[in-house]
Design a protein around this motif. Structure first.
Motif, PDB file in Angstrom:
ATOM      1  N   SER A  54       1.014  -1.279  -0.004  1.00 51.42           N
ATOM      2  CA  SER A  54      -0.047   0.036  -0.052  1.00 51.42           C
ATOM      3  C   SER A  54       0.844   1.111   0.131  1.00 51.42           C
ATOM      4  O   SER A  54       1.920   1.343   0.692  1.00 51.42           O
ATOM      5  CB  SER A  54      -0.858  -0.004   1.253  1.00 51.42           C
ATOM      6  OG  SER A  54      -1.452   1.240   1.435  1.00 51.42           O
TER       7      SER A  54
ATOM      8  N   GLY B 112       0.572   5.211   0.331  1.00 51.73           N
ATOM      9  CA  GLY B 112      -0.754   6.419   0.824  1.00 51.73           C
ATOM     10  C   GLY B 112      -1.165   5.918   2.056  1.00 51.73           C
ATOM     11  O   GLY B 112      -0.730   5.130   2.930  1.00 51.73           O
ATOM     12  N   GLY B 113      -2.293   5.918   1.927  1.00 50.52           N
ATOM     13  CA  GLY B 113      -3.436   5.415   2.862  1.00 50.52           C
ATOM     14  C   GLY B 113      -4.050   6.439   3.592  1.00 50.52           C
ATOM     15  O   GLY B 113      -4.065   7.743   3.335  1.00 50.52           O
ATOM     16  N   TRP B 114      -5.047   6.033   4.410  1.00 52.56           N
ATOM     17  CA  TRP B 114      -5.935   7.130   5.367  1.00 52.56           C
ATOM     18  C   TRP B 114      -4.989   7.787   6.168  1.00 52.56           C
ATOM     19  O   TRP B 114      -5.125   9.184   6.383  1.00 52.56           O
ATOM     20  CB  TRP B 114      -7.195   6.512   5.928  1.00 52.56           C
ATOM     21  CG  TRP B 114      -8.162   7.168   6.499  1.00 52.56           C
ATOM     22  CD1 TRP B 114      -8.083   7.581   7.815  1.00 52.56           C
ATOM     23  CD2 TRP B 114      -9.218   8.040   5.633  1.00 52.56           C
ATOM     24  NE1 TRP B 114      -9.058   8.514   7.837  1.00 52.56           N
ATOM     25  CE2 TRP B 114      -9.793   8.658   6.695  1.00 52.56           C
ATOM     26  CE3 TRP B 114      -9.401   8.081   4.367  1.00 52.56           C
ATOM     27  CZ2 TRP B 114     -10.967   9.303   6.402  1.00 52.56           C
ATOM     28  CZ3 TRP B 114     -10.406   8.866   4.179  1.00 52.56           C
ATOM     29  CH2 TRP B 114     -11.052   9.489   4.884  1.00 52.56           C
ATOM     30  N   THR B 115      -4.113   7.090   6.957  1.00 53.83           N
ATOM     31  CA  THR B 115      -3.307   7.954   7.858  1.00 53.83           C
ATOM     32  C   THR B 115      -1.806   7.890   7.407  1.00 53.83           C
ATOM     33  O   THR B 115      -1.354   7.120   6.572  1.00 53.83           O
ATOM     34  CB  THR B 115      -3.371   7.174   9.423  1.00 53.83           C
ATOM     35  OG1 THR B 115      -2.881   6.046   9.325  1.00 53.83           O
ATOM     36  CG2 THR B 115      -4.944   7.229   9.810  1.00 53.83           C
ATOM     37  N   ARG B 116      -0.968   8.653   8.141  1.00 52.41           N
ATOM     38  CA  ARG B 116       0.316   8.776   7.753  1.00 52.41           C
ATOM     39  C   ARG B 116       0.699   9.010   6.118  1.00 52.41           C
ATOM     40  O   ARG B 116       1.698   8.577   6.015  1.00 52.41           O
ATOM     41  CB  ARG B 116       1.139   7.539   8.230  1.00 52.41           C
ATOM     42  CG  ARG B 116       0.925   7.377   9.850  1.00 52.41           C
ATOM     43  CD  ARG B 116       1.775   6.230  10.177  1.00 52.41           C
ATOM     44  NE  ARG B 116       1.332   5.813  11.372  1.00 52.41           N
ATOM     45  CZ  ARG B 116       2.117   4.946  12.323  1.00 52.41           C
ATOM     46  NH1 ARG B 116       3.030   4.171  11.924  1.00 52.41           N
ATOM     47  NH2 ARG B 116       1.734   4.909  13.637  1.00 52.41           N
ATOM     48  N   SER B 117      -0.076   9.660   5.573  1.00 48.92           N
ATOM     49  CA  SER B 117      -0.024   9.884   4.090  1.00 48.92           C
ATOM     50  C   SER B 117       0.310  11.326   3.894  1.00 48.92           C
ATOM     51  O   SER B 117       0.166  11.623   2.641  1.00 48.92           O
ATOM     52  CB  SER B 117      -0.896   9.520   3.420  1.00 48.92           C
ATOM     53  OG  SER B 117      -2.381   9.966   3.686  1.00 48.92           O
TER      54      SER B 117
END
Length: 56
Positions: free
Chosen positions: A14, A16-21
């Motif tokens: 993965s 990016g992602g919802w958090t830490r991106s």
């Protein structure tokens, strides 16, 4: 390796992602950032070989 112990395990990469991106948009905005990301992903896949299968 996990796949040896659990052969039916599905592992996905993965980006990016919802958090830490938070840093991803800046990374993707420049040609040098995209090039570095691509090189790092290739190095990762060479270090940890992936068996790809088609989704047909």
């Amino acid at each position: 390796m996990l796949k040896e112990e659990y052969p039916h395990l599905t592992i996905m990469m993965s980006i990016g992602g919802w958090t830490r991106s938070q840093a991803f948009p800046a990374l993707a905005a420049s040609e040098n950032g995209r090039k570095t990301l691509a090189e790092e992903m290739v190095a990762f896949m060479q270090k940890y070989p992936w068996r790809c299968r088609s989704r047909s």
